[in-house]
Design a protein around this motif. Structure first.
Motif, short mmCIF file in Angstrom:
data_model
loop_
_atom_site.label_atom_id
_atom_site.label_comp_id
_atom_site.label_asym_id
_atom_site.label_seq_id
_atom_site.Cartn_x
_atom_site.Cartn_y
_atom_site.Cartn_z
N GLU A 114 0.82 -1.21 0.00
CA GLU A 114 0.00 0.00 0.00
C GLU A 114 0.86 1.26 0.00
O GLU A 114 1.88 1.31 0.68
CB GLU A 114 -0.89 0.01 1.27
CG GLU A 114 -1.90 1.13 1.29
CD GLU A 114 -2.51 1.37 2.67
OE1 GLU A 114 -1.87 1.02 3.68
OE2 GLU A 114 -3.63 1.91 2.72
N ASP A 135 0.03 4.82 1.18
CA ASP A 135 -1.02 5.54 1.90
C ASP A 135 -0.64 7.02 1.91
O ASP A 135 0.05 7.50 2.81
CB ASP A 135 -1.11 4.96 3.33
CG ASP A 135 -2.14 5.68 4.18
OD1 ASP A 135 -2.69 6.70 3.74
OD2 ASP A 135 -2.36 5.20 5.31
N GLU A 136 -1.13 7.73 0.89
CA GLU A 136 -0.75 9.15 0.75
C GLU A 136 -1.27 9.99 1.91
O GLU A 136 -0.60 10.93 2.35
CB GLU A 136 -1.29 9.70 -0.56
CG GLU A 136 -0.42 9.38 -1.75
CD GLU A 136 -0.91 10.13 -2.98
OE1 GLU A 136 -1.63 9.51 -3.77
OE2 GLU A 136 -0.57 11.31 -3.12
N ALA A 137 -2.47 9.65 2.38
CA ALA A 137 -3.09 10.46 3.44
C ALA A 137 -2.23 10.45 4.71
O ALA A 137 -2.12 11.46 5.40
CB ALA A 137 -4.49 9.93 3.74
N ASN A 138 -1.59 9.32 4.98
CA ASN A 138 -0.74 9.23 6.18
C ASN A 138 0.73 9.38 5.86
O ASN A 138 1.58 9.32 6.75
CB ASN A 138 -0.96 7.88 6.87
CG ASN A 138 -2.25 7.85 7.66
OD1 ASN A 138 -2.50 8.75 8.47
ND2 ASN A 138 -3.07 6.85 7.41
N MET A 143 3.91 3.86 3.79
CA MET A 143 3.92 2.84 2.75
C MET A 143 4.09 1.48 3.44
O MET A 143 4.89 1.35 4.37
CB MET A 143 5.14 3.13 1.86
CG MET A 143 5.11 2.55 0.49
SD MET A 143 6.45 3.38 -0.42
CE MET A 143 6.41 2.45 -1.93
N THR A 144 3.33 0.50 2.97
CA THR A 144 3.44 -0.84 3.55
C THR A 144 4.06 -1.77 2.52
O THR A 144 3.59 -1.84 1.37
CB THR A 144 2.05 -1.36 3.99
OG1 THR A 144 1.47 -0.38 4.85
CG2 THR A 144 2.17 -2.68 4.73
N LYS A 192 0.54 2.35 11.85
CA LYS A 192 0.61 3.65 11.18
C LYS A 192 0.46 4.78 12.20
O LYS A 192 -0.51 5.54 12.17
CB LYS A 192 -0.50 3.73 10.13
CG LYS A 192 -0.26 2.84 8.92
CD LYS A 192 -1.36 3.08 7.92
CE LYS A 192 -1.25 2.15 6.74
NZ LYS A 192 -2.41 2.30 5.84
N ILE A 252 6.12 -1.19 7.63
CA ILE A 252 5.42 0.07 7.33
C ILE A 252 6.42 1.20 7.55
O ILE A 252 7.03 1.30 8.63
CB ILE A 252 4.19 0.30 8.24
CG1 ILE A 252 3.29 -0.95 8.26
CG2 ILE A 252 3.40 1.51 7.76
CD1 ILE A 252 2.12 -0.84 9.24
#
Ligand code: LAC
Ligand code: ZN
Length: 473
Positions: A106, A108-111, A114-115, A189, A217
């Motif tokens: 993943e 995750d742009e909002a947070n 990256m996973t 996260k 992550i």
């Protein structure tokens, strides 16, 4: 120690049941590449009896349950680019290669996180996110080949630690499989987390001795809009290294990198790369990088650092402010280890680290060591964070036996000099098997005992990467 059972036919059958025939390797020819890492000598190599290539944490867990039940040693392996023998199966047994666990799970742009699975090549992380204006600040020199899982297991350092710190700073969460087979989640996260012990921190840099990392992550940063590199030439190695703490405290800018290269180091690399930069009478170079968002600020800062170096006697300041030139100057620095390997396969590539202010005091000590043992000790590395790759190189006409003796004595002396300066024996490559003997001798016995008790708690049967960092006795 070493009371393990072999990987017999019965075990191979069980492994094949879990993974399928294709992902269980037992052919000696195909096992050979898993018997060593990038440690520049084969004195640490050892063959595994089987290599398995799982695709999921569940498969890793099932393999570990078998190994734990049958007392078979297991060695986790990423890309095998390590430099301390960490991925070498010291006691044979099973190597678990993470090469097939290579998905980006993943972005995750909002947070800004990256996973990743452990087998993702580190360079691919930045390739995937740069168009989003994001970046991952881990920057090991082997980034084109190494895996993120290995970076976490070794807490890899590299070329940007002066400003950004090392890998561990960016790891917010981990999934690991314990040697006994449980799959556990550490962190998540979250930027902040003080819920219980920081076991994630314990796993980072534990060299694959406490569990196998199956998910990572990472925290991402906004990608700086620009960077400038300065290649600064000095007429003496001491003048160059003296400059490092001066920049750190006097420039009022935290550079991304300050890399040091002595003449033997950059000269060997330039020759290897067929690179012809005019380096005149230079005896050493600093490669200084700064990054930021405002081009005007960057230019002012670069000028300021350049002026500072010139005031202190630098003979030349080359400015690399475009991609092609920057690649060119970094290629010289990054080419050094490979260039030395070609020139001399018998060497000890070290990664001693001292407080930055003490780094000028290291060079005269290295010179003394070099004279005392009659060997050359070229030196390069991440001077801005106090981490230097002093490399002990065997003389071509020295018999191998004599070299092994000298290497041992010289290393012991090198480490004790480093410790006297407030430093320690490994800043980024780890202990593995290569430095185990020295670590055991130099580490506070109470601390070593605590580490052994931690190891026993995680791995009661000592099946997980045994023989690394310390022995269980
Ligand atoms: C480097 C590796 C050897 O810095 O750590 O080139
Ligand atoms: Zn390095």
């Amino acid at each position: 120690m070493g009371n393990y059972n072999p990987v017999d036919d019965d075990t191979v059958r069980e492994l094949v049941e879990i993974l399928g025939e294709r992902w269980v390797v037992t052919d000696p020819e195909k096992l050979e590449p898993f018997s060593h890492d990038e440690t520049p000598t084969d004195q640490y190599s050892h063959m595994p009896e089987a290599v398995v290539k799982p695709k999921s944490a569940e498969e890793v867990s099932r393999v570990l349950q078998i190994a734990n039940r049958k007392l078979i040693p297991v060695t986790p392996r990423g890309a095998g680019s390590g430099l301390s023998g960490g991925a070498i199966p010291e006691y044979g047994g099973i190597v678990i290669s993470t090469e097939r666990m290579n998905r980006v799970i993943e972005i995750d742009e909002a947070n800004m996180m990256m996973t990743l699975e452990p087998g993702v090549i580190t360079n691919e992380v930045n390739e995937k996110i740069s168009q989003l204006g994001l970046f991952f600040a881990g920057y090991p020199m082997s980034l084109e080949t190494c895996y993120i899982g290995g970076n976490v297991a070794e807490n890899a350092g590299g070329g940007k630690a002066v400003k950004y710190g090392v890998t561990g700073r960016y790891v917010v969460g981990l999934e690991i499989v314990l040697p006994t087979g449980e799959i556990i989640q550490l962190g998540g996260k979250r930027v902040k987390d003080v819920t219980g012990y920081d076991l994630k921190g314990l796993i980072i840099g534990s060299e694959g001795t406490l569990g196998i990392i199956t998910k990572v992550i990472i925290k991402l940063l906004p990608l700086p809009a620009g960077r400038i590199d300065l290649l600064v030439l000095f007429s003496s190695a001491q003048a160059a290294i003296d400059m490092v703490p001066e920049i750190m405290t006097g420039a009022r800018v935290i550079p991304t990198s300050i890399e040091f290269m002595d003449k033997l180091a950059f000269g060997t690399s330039c020759e290897f790369l067929n690179e012809h930069i005019p380096y005149h009478d230079a005896e050493a170079m600093l490669l200084i990088e700064i990054d930021g968002n405002s081009p005007a600020n960057l230019e002012t800062e670069a000028e300021h650092i350049g002026d500072l170096c010139e005031k202190r006697g630098a003979i030349e300041v080359y400015v690399a402010d475009n991609y092609t030139t920057q690649q060119r100057v970094w290629a010289i620095r990054r080419g050094i280890p490979e260039a030395f390997l070609v020139v001399s396969p018998h060497q000890s590539l070290e990664d001693i680290v001292v407080p930055t202010a003490s780094i000028p005091a290291l060079l005269p000590e290295l010179e003394k060591l070099s004279k005392k043992y009659g060997i050359v000790i070229p030196c390069y590395g991440h001077a801005g964070d106090g981490n230097l790759h002093a490399t002990l190189v065997k003389n071509p006409d020295m018999p191998l036996e004599e070299w092994y003796e000298i290497e041992k004595d010289a290393l012991k002396e090198l480490y004790s000099i480093t410790m006297k300066l407030g430093g320690t024996i490994s800043g980024e490559h780890g202990i593995g098997t290569k430095r185990k003997e020295f670590f055991n001798e130099l580490c506070d016995p109470a601390l070593l005992d605590l580490m052994r008790r931690i190891k026993k708690t995680f791995d009661p049967n000592n099946i997980m990467n045994p023989g690394k960092i310390f022995d269980m006795q």
